[in-house]
Design a protein around this motif. Structure first.
Motif, PDB file in Angstrom:
ATOM      1  N   UNK A 139     -45.964   8.151 -67.359  1.00  0.00           N
ATOM      2  CA  UNK A 139     -47.165   7.321 -67.368  1.00  0.00           C
ATOM      3  C   UNK A 139     -46.758   5.928 -66.915  1.00  0.00           C
ATOM      4  N   UNK A 140     -47.352   5.460 -65.835  1.00  0.00           N
ATOM      5  CA  UNK A 140     -47.006   4.154 -65.279  1.00  0.00           C
ATOM      6  C   UNK A 140     -48.266   3.292 -65.235  1.00  0.00           C
ATOM      7  N   UNK A 141     -48.147   2.063 -65.740  1.00  0.00           N
ATOM      8  CA  UNK A 141     -49.227   1.087 -65.614  1.00  0.00           C
ATOM      9  C   UNK A 141     -48.638  -0.150 -64.940  1.00  0.00           C
ATOM     10  N   UNK A 142     -49.255  -0.549 -63.836  1.00  0.00           N
ATOM     11  CA  UNK A 142     -48.721  -1.668 -63.071  1.00  0.00           C
ATOM     12  C   UNK A 142     -49.790  -2.737 -62.895  1.00  0.00           C
ATOM     13  N   UNK A 143     -49.350  -3.987 -62.879  1.00  0.00           N
ATOM     14  CA  UNK A 143     -50.197  -5.116 -62.520  1.00  0.00           C
ATOM     15  C   UNK A 143     -49.745  -5.579 -61.143  1.00  0.00           C
ATOM     16  N   UNK A 144     -50.660  -5.540 -60.183  1.00  0.00           N
ATOM     17  CA  UNK A 144     -50.342  -5.895 -58.803  1.00  0.00           C
ATOM     18  C   UNK A 144     -50.866  -7.284 -58.475  1.00  0.00           C
ATOM     19  N   UNK A 145     -50.209  -7.924 -57.548  1.00  0.00           N
ATOM     20  CA  UNK A 145     -50.700  -9.207 -57.063  1.00  0.00           C
ATOM     21  C   UNK A 145     -51.918  -8.955 -56.187  1.00  0.00           C
ATOM     22  N   UNK A 146     -52.704  -9.987 -55.959  1.00  0.00           N
ATOM     23  CA  UNK A 146     -53.939  -9.818 -55.186  1.00  0.00           C
ATOM     24  C   UNK A 146     -53.672  -9.508 -53.717  1.00  0.00           C
ATOM     25  N   UNK A 147     -52.486  -9.870 -53.219  1.00  0.00           N
ATOM     26  CA  UNK A 147     -52.186  -9.611 -51.811  1.00  0.00           C
ATOM     27  C   UNK A 147     -51.365  -8.340 -51.593  1.00  0.00           C
ATOM     28  N   UNK A 148     -51.180  -7.529 -52.638  1.00  0.00           N
ATOM     29  CA  UNK A 148     -50.394  -6.290 -52.515  1.00  0.00           C
ATOM     30  C   UNK A 148     -51.143  -5.270 -51.668  1.00  0.00           C
ATOM     31  N   UNK A 153     -47.408  -0.176 -51.829  1.00  0.00           N
ATOM     32  CA  UNK A 153     -47.137   0.032 -53.256  1.00  0.00           C
ATOM     33  C   UNK A 153     -47.042   1.528 -53.560  1.00  0.00           C
ATOM     34  N   UNK A 154     -47.927   2.320 -52.961  1.00  0.00           N
ATOM     35  CA  UNK A 154     -47.903   3.770 -53.187  1.00  0.00           C
ATOM     36  C   UNK A 154     -46.567   4.354 -52.737  1.00  0.00           C
ATOM     37  N   UNK A 155     -46.105   3.971 -51.560  1.00  0.00           N
ATOM     38  CA  UNK A 155     -44.814   4.474 -51.062  1.00  0.00           C
ATOM     39  C   UNK A 155     -43.674   4.018 -51.967  1.00  0.00           C
ATOM     40  N   UNK A 156     -43.743   2.779 -52.438  1.00  0.00           N
ATOM     41  CA  UNK A 156     -42.710   2.255 -53.335  1.00  0.00           C
ATOM     42  C   UNK A 156     -42.678   3.042 -54.650  1.00  0.00           C
ATOM     43  N   UNK A 173     -43.217  16.426 -64.878  1.00  0.00           N
ATOM     44  CA  UNK A 173     -44.236  17.479 -64.844  1.00  0.00           C
ATOM     45  C   UNK A 173     -45.561  16.904 -64.366  1.00  0.00           C
ATOM     46  N   UNK A 174     -45.900  15.717 -64.836  1.00  0.00           N
ATOM     47  CA  UNK A 174     -47.133  15.033 -64.452  1.00  0.00           C
ATOM     48  C   UNK A 174     -46.804  13.569 -64.223  1.00  0.00           C
ATOM     49  N   UNK A 175     -47.483  12.980 -63.253  1.00  0.00           N
ATOM     50  CA  UNK A 175     -47.306  11.569 -62.957  1.00  0.00           C
ATOM     51  C   UNK A 175     -48.678  10.915 -62.992  1.00  0.00           C
ATOM     52  N   UNK A 176     -48.844   9.929 -63.863  1.00  0.00           N
ATOM     53  CA  UNK A 176     -50.108   9.215 -63.976  1.00  0.00           C
ATOM     54  C   UNK A 176     -49.828   7.737 -63.717  1.00  0.00           C
ATOM     55  N   UNK A 177     -50.429   7.200 -62.652  1.00  0.00           N
ATOM     56  CA  UNK A 177     -50.205   5.809 -62.276  1.00  0.00           C
ATOM     57  C   UNK A 177     -51.527   5.063 -62.351  1.00  0.00           C
ATOM     58  N   UNK A 178     -51.545   3.978 -63.108  1.00  0.00           N
ATOM     59  CA  UNK A 178     -52.705   3.101 -63.190  1.00  0.00           C
ATOM     60  C   UNK A 178     -52.286   1.748 -62.644  1.00  0.00           C
ATOM     61  N   UNK A 179     -53.015   1.275 -61.654  1.00  0.00           N
ATOM     62  CA  UNK A 179     -52.704  -0.025 -61.050  1.00  0.00           C
ATOM     63  C   UNK A 179     -53.888  -0.958 -61.234  1.00  0.00           C
ATOM     64  N   UNK A 180     -53.597  -2.147 -61.724  1.00  0.00           N
ATOM     65  CA  UNK A 180     -54.619  -3.183 -61.859  1.00  0.00           C
ATOM     66  C   UNK A 180     -54.264  -4.314 -60.904  1.00  0.00           C
ATOM     67  N   UNK A 181     -55.235  -4.790 -60.183  1.00  0.00           N
ATOM     68  CA  UNK A 181     -55.003  -5.877 -59.248  1.00  0.00           C
ATOM     69  C   UNK A 181     -55.443  -7.175 -59.907  1.00  0.00           C
TER      70      UNK A 181
END
Length: 186
Positions: A139-148, A153-156, A173-181
Motif C-alpha cells: 500500500x503506497x500513499x504519495x504526496x506529489x508536487x503540483x508540477x509532477x 511518476x508512474x514509471x518511477x 500480491x497486490x499493489x495499491x497506489x494513492x497519489x495526492x497532488x
C-alpha cells in the motif's frame, strides 16, 4: 485473507441477513404460501420438544448466541484493523547455503519510501506492507508536487516496486497506489 475473500464473505453474510429479513417479513404479514395466517409459527411438536428439554434448550440457545456474537466480534475486529498491523517482525528466507536471511518489515517499507521519494515530483511517501511475507500486499500513499508529471511518476513507482521485489525476493500480491497532488503555490 485477501480483499476478494473479505468481499465474498461480507456478500454472503449480507445475503443471509437479507434472506432472513425477507422471511421474517413474509411470516409477519401472513403471506406464507399454503399456511394459515392465524397459526403459530412453531409447530406443536417443536414447542413440545423445546419444553421437554427445558433447562438445556435455553442454555443451548444462549451458548449459540454467545458463539455467534464472538464470531461477529472477531470478524468485525479483523475488518476494522489498520493495514499496518498485519505484517510485523521479520521477513525470513532460506538461502542456498545453511542459514537464513532476516529482514525487518519496517526497514523494507522505509527503504521503498526512500526509493519513491528519490523522484523530484514525489514530496512524501508512506508504505505499508500487509499479508503473508512471500507475497505481501503493498500500500503506497504519495504526496506529489503540483508540477509532477503523471507518466514519469508512474514509471518511477513501477521501477521502485520492481527493485523492491528483487531486493526483498518477494513479489507483491497486490499493489495499491494513492497519489495526492499538492496545490500549486501562488
Amino acid at each position: 485473507m485477501s480483499d476478494a475473500a473479505h468481499r465474498l464473505l461480507w456478500t454472503i453474510v449480507a445475503l443471509l441477513l437479507v434472506l432472513g429479513g425477507a422471511a421474517a417479513l413474509v411470516v409477519s404479514f401472513g403471506q406464507v404460501p399454503g399456511g394459515d395466517p392465524d397459526a403459530a409459527l412453531l409447530g406443536a411438536g417443536l414447542r413440545d420438544a423445546w419444553r421437554l428439554a427445558a433447562p438445556w434448550s435455553t442454555l443451548a440457545a444462549a451458548v449459540t448466541g454467545v458463539l455467534v456474537a464472538l464470531a461477529g466480534q472477531r470478524l468485525l475486529s479483523r475488518e476494522l484493523r489498520r493495514p499496518g498491523e498485519e505484517l510485523r517482525g521479520t521477513l525470513s528466507r532460506r538461502g542456498h547455503h545453511p542459514g537464513r536471511t532476516r529482514l525487518s518489515t519496517e526497514v523494507l517499507a522505509h527503504a521503498l519510501e526512500r526509493d519513491l521519494t528519490g523522484n523530484p515530483g514525489v514530496r512524501r511517501a508512506r508504505v505499508v506492507l500487509t499479508g503473508p511475507p512471500p507475497r505481501p500486499d503493498v500500500w503506497i500513499r504519495m504526496d506529489l508536487t503540483s508540477d509532477a508529471r503523471a507518466t514519469g511518476v508512474r514509471e518511477h513507482v513501477h521501477a521502485a516496486v520492481r527493485r523492491f521485489a528483487t531486493t526483498a525476493d518477494c513479489q507483491p500480491a497486490h499493489l495499491d497506489v494513492t497519489a495526492r497532488i499538492e496545490p500549486a503555490r501562488p
